[in-house]
Design a protein around this motif. Structure first.
Motif, short mmCIF file in Angstrom:
data_model
loop_
_atom_site.label_atom_id
_atom_site.label_comp_id
_atom_site.label_asym_id
_atom_site.label_seq_id
_atom_site.Cartn_x
_atom_site.Cartn_y
_atom_site.Cartn_z
N GLU A 83 0.79 -1.08 -0.03
CA GLU A 83 0.06 0.29 0.07
C GLU A 83 0.75 1.17 -0.11
O GLU A 83 2.14 1.29 0.61
N TRP A 167 -8.93 -1.80 -4.45
CA TRP A 167 -9.51 -1.32 -3.20
C TRP A 167 -10.87 -1.46 -3.68
O TRP A 167 -11.38 -1.23 -4.99
N PRO A 168 -12.10 -1.97 -2.59
CA PRO A 168 -11.61 -1.98 -1.33
C PRO A 168 -11.29 -3.89 -1.25
O PRO A 168 -12.17 -4.45 -1.61
N SER A 170 -8.74 -6.88 0.97
CA SER A 170 -7.98 -7.15 2.08
C SER A 170 -7.50 -8.49 1.98
O SER A 170 -8.14 -9.38 1.49
N THR A 172 -3.99 -11.51 2.95
CA THR A 172 -2.65 -11.69 3.62
C THR A 172 -1.74 -12.39 2.54
O THR A 172 -2.24 -13.39 1.88
N GLU A 248 -4.02 2.09 5.14
CA GLU A 248 -5.09 1.22 5.84
C GLU A 248 -4.82 -0.28 6.46
O GLU A 248 -5.50 -0.83 7.17
N ASP A 249 -3.51 -0.65 6.01
CA ASP A 249 -2.98 -1.95 6.76
C ASP A 249 -3.96 -3.04 5.95
O ASP A 249 -4.19 -3.80 6.89
N ALA A 250 -4.53 -2.94 4.94
CA ALA A 250 -5.41 -3.92 4.44
C ALA A 250 -4.59 -5.24 3.84
O ALA A 250 -5.33 -6.11 3.69
N VAL A 251 -3.55 -4.96 3.63
CA VAL A 251 -2.50 -6.19 3.38
C VAL A 251 -1.66 -6.60 4.40
O VAL A 251 -0.81 -5.62 4.63
#
Length: 256
Positions: A83, A167-168, A170, A172, A248-251
């Motif tokens: 990100e 986006w949007p 998430s 790992t 946003e620390d989505a990954v």
């Protein structure tokens, strides 16, 4: 020899060579032509006549590019892992602005922020010229109908390359690929068709997105990515808002 004098002298000769070569009998022996290059450096003097012709257009262009269209609350860059502040800002606005332009609901947006966005937006006034520096390419935005199975492949590729943002969403990143993938907070439905906002470059397979080629696409009119960035900044300014974005620390990266 000045640059313009050089071209006035050499260009007719080059054209004559091209004309002669186009008319030559294919059975005739080809002439032996040697070519040498001339390095273009700052030592080459400008041509005053040409400079005077260009000057009004150059001055007008500088006025247009120096127009302040917004204000950045902080530096927006492509620094970071999966990100970046600039990547998130542009990826998000491409979805929201595309919904206005195409007048339909869009599920996800993808932007190739590493290599696709070529300059930061620095804190302070934002000029139109900065927008051109961020997106110097003539990429256009279009919509793709993406089956859930293909969207899964897309996110696998993003997790592997780390060059694009979606986006949007998430997920790992692990040694085995991506896990815990959510689109707008929901698992991907493999039987659903998702509407994706994306540039024509990526839709045509650029950046390794070969899996997107041949999908059904919608493009009501040519809309450049750069235009959407400019539109977003101008609209924020009209609302009295600054340009800003936060990670946003989505990954989450969970690799050994």
């Amino acid at each position: 020899m000045s640059k313009n004098r050089f071209w006035r002298t050499v260009l007719p000769v080059l054209l004559l060579i091209v004309q002669l070569s186009s008319c030559v009998d294919p059975q005739q022996e080809k002439p032996n032509i040697s070519v040498s290059g001339i390095e273009i450096t700052s030592d080459i003097q400008g041509e005053q006549t040409i400079d005077s012709i260009i000057a009004p257009y150059k001055d007008r262009m500088e006025v247009i590019m120096d127009e302040v269209i917004g204000f950045a609350a902080h530096d927006l860059t492509t620094n970071g892992g999966y990100e970046s502040t600039l990547g998130l800002f542009v990826t998000r606005l491409c979805l929201e602005q595309s919904e206005q332009v195409f007048d339909r609901k869009i599920d996800v947006s993808i932007m190739n922020h590493r290599g696709g966005l070529r300059a930061p937006i620095n804190k302070g006034d934002i000029t139109l010229g900065e927008v051109y520096q961020v997106m110097p390419f003539e990429n256009e935005v279009l919509l793709l109908d993406v089956p859930g199975s293909v969207l899964t492949d897309v996110i696998e590729h993003i997790g592997e390359s780390g060059r694009s943002m979606i986006w949007p969403a998430s997920f790992t990143v692990t040694n085995q690929g991506v896990a815990n993938v959510l689109i707008n907070g929901e698992p991907i439905d493999q039987n659903r068709i998702y509407v994706l906002s994306i540039s024509d470059y990526l839709a045509n397979g650029g950046g390794g997105f070969d899996m997107l080629q041949g999908l059904n696409r919608h493009q009501v009119e040519p809309v450049k990515v750069r235009y959407l960035i400019e539109k977003e900044i101008r609209e924020r300014t009209e609302r009295g808002e600054y340009v800003q974005a936060s990670i946003e620390d989505a990954v989450i990266v969970n690799k050994s």
